[in-house]
Structure formats: structure tokens, C-alpha cells
Scaffold this motif. Structure first.
Motif, PDB file in Angstrom:
ATOM      1  N   ASN A 262     -56.773 100.510 -30.745  1.00  0.00           N
ATOM      2  CA  ASN A 262     -57.973  99.723 -29.062  1.00  0.00           C
ATOM      3  C   ASN A 262     -56.862 100.352 -28.295  1.00  0.00           C
ATOM      4  OD1 ASN A 262     -60.047  99.313 -30.633  1.00  0.00           O
ATOM      5  ND2 ASN A 262     -59.030  97.155 -31.853  1.00  0.00           N
TER       6      ASN A 262
ATOM      7  N   LYS B  50     -61.731  99.473 -26.177  1.00  0.00           N
ATOM      8  CA  LYS B  50     -60.400 100.245 -25.796  1.00  0.00           C
ATOM      9  C   LYS B  50     -60.495  99.656 -24.593  1.00  0.00           C
ATOM     10  CE  LYS B  50     -61.260 103.364 -29.945  1.00  0.00           C
ATOM     11  NZ  LYS B  50     -61.166 104.045 -31.011  1.00  0.00           N
TER      12      LYS B  50
ATOM     13  N   PRO C  96     -60.209  95.695 -22.147  1.00  0.00           N
ATOM     14  CA  PRO C  96     -60.777  96.824 -22.390  1.00  0.00           C
ATOM     15  C   PRO C  96     -61.438  97.736 -21.120  1.00  0.00           C
ATOM     16  CG  PRO C  96     -61.359  95.365 -24.055  1.00  0.00           C
ATOM     17  CD  PRO C  96     -60.445  94.485 -22.996  1.00  0.00           C
TER      18      PRO C  96
END
Length: 159
Positions: free
Chosen positions: A73, A97, A131
């Protein structure tokens, strides 16, 4: 585990005196990481060995595919600076991610390169940012879609 993908770019350029030009050589990323005292916690994979000006849509699709299927990730991508913002934009639809692109204005093999600093900075950024897709260059972080390279000033700036 942080996934590192290399695509070439100035960071990996080698100067060949015989023909007075630069070409993309073997990636120095493992050496740059070691110089930054980073010895574990990553998996390294070379995707391309191209100047970013030579990258095309198929190359960017290859980078997107690799990031999409990666089990990590947190992804760090070394990339040429001229089209780094374009690749970041292609990656921006990925969710869940943290992806950080970095590179260098001078080849890592040159004495006054910003490569070691940028790798270390991107290493920290990929671990700390939420992310999303980012460019980490010369002590600044930019979000994909809101950055461009200023060729005259040789730096990245927000758009």
C-alpha cells in the motif's frame, strides 16, 4: 514493506565521454538507499530504463499496472523529472495506496546531485503521507494534478 519501482530518468543517467551524451544506466537506487542508511523494509523492481521524455502512454500504463497489482500500500517510484507530473496524474485514480514519485535534477553519479536527498525525503514521505499520489522533490511534496516542472527555474511548483 515499501515497494520501489524504478523507471530510469536523470537519477540513473550515466555520462559516456566517448560520445558526449548521457544514457540511462543500471539503477543506483540500492546504493542511494544504503547511503541514506536504509537497508531493509523495501522490495525493489525495475520497470523501465528510459528518459521520461521518451516515455509514452504504454509505459505509463505499465507503471499503473505494476502499482495496481502491487501488494504493498506504500509505493515509491523513481522517475525522470520532465514528465513525472504526467505519470503522477495517470496514477491518481488509484485508491487506498500512498504513491510517491521522485527523481533528480542531476544524475546520482554526479558529485552535486540531489538524488540522495530526494530518495531519503521520498522514503519518509511515502511512510507519512495519507493515501494518494504525490511528487516529492527537493524538500517539497506536491499532490498529483496540482504540480508542474518549471524548466527555467529547474524546480517543481504548485499549479
Amino acid at each position: 514493506m515499501i515497494q520501489i519501482f524504478t523507471t530510469g530518468g536523470t537519477i540513473d543517467k550515466v555520462y559516456f565521454d566517448a560520445n558526449s551524451e548521457f544514457e540511462i544506466g543500471e539503477s543506483l537506487v540500492p546504493e542511494l538507499l544504503a547511503e541514506s542508511n536504509i537497508h531493509k523494509g523495501y522490495s525493489l523492481r525495475g520497470l523501465l530504463r528510459k528518459d521520461s521524455l521518451e516515455m509514452n502512454d504504454a509505459d505509463r500504463a505499465q507503471v499503473l499496472d505494476a502499482a495496481t497489482v502491487s501488494e504493498s500500500n506504500r509505493i515509491l517510484i523513481t522517475h525522470g523529472t520532465d514528465t513525472m507530473a504526467e505519470t503522477a496524474q495517470v496514477l491518481s485514480p488509484l485508491s487506498g495506496k500512498t504513491i510517491v514519485l521522485t527523481g533528480a535534477m542531476q544524475p546520482a553519479r554526479m558529485r552535486r546531485s540531489d538524488a540522495v536527498f530526494n530518495i531519503g525525503f521520498a522514503w519518509a514521505a511515502v511512510q507519512l503521507l495519507p493515501p494518494g499520489v504525490y511528487i516529492a522533490m527537493n524538500g517539497e511534496v506536491f499532490e498529483a494534478g496540482a504540480v508542474r516542472k518549471n524548466l527555467k527555474a529547474q524546480r517543481f511548483e504548485r499549479t
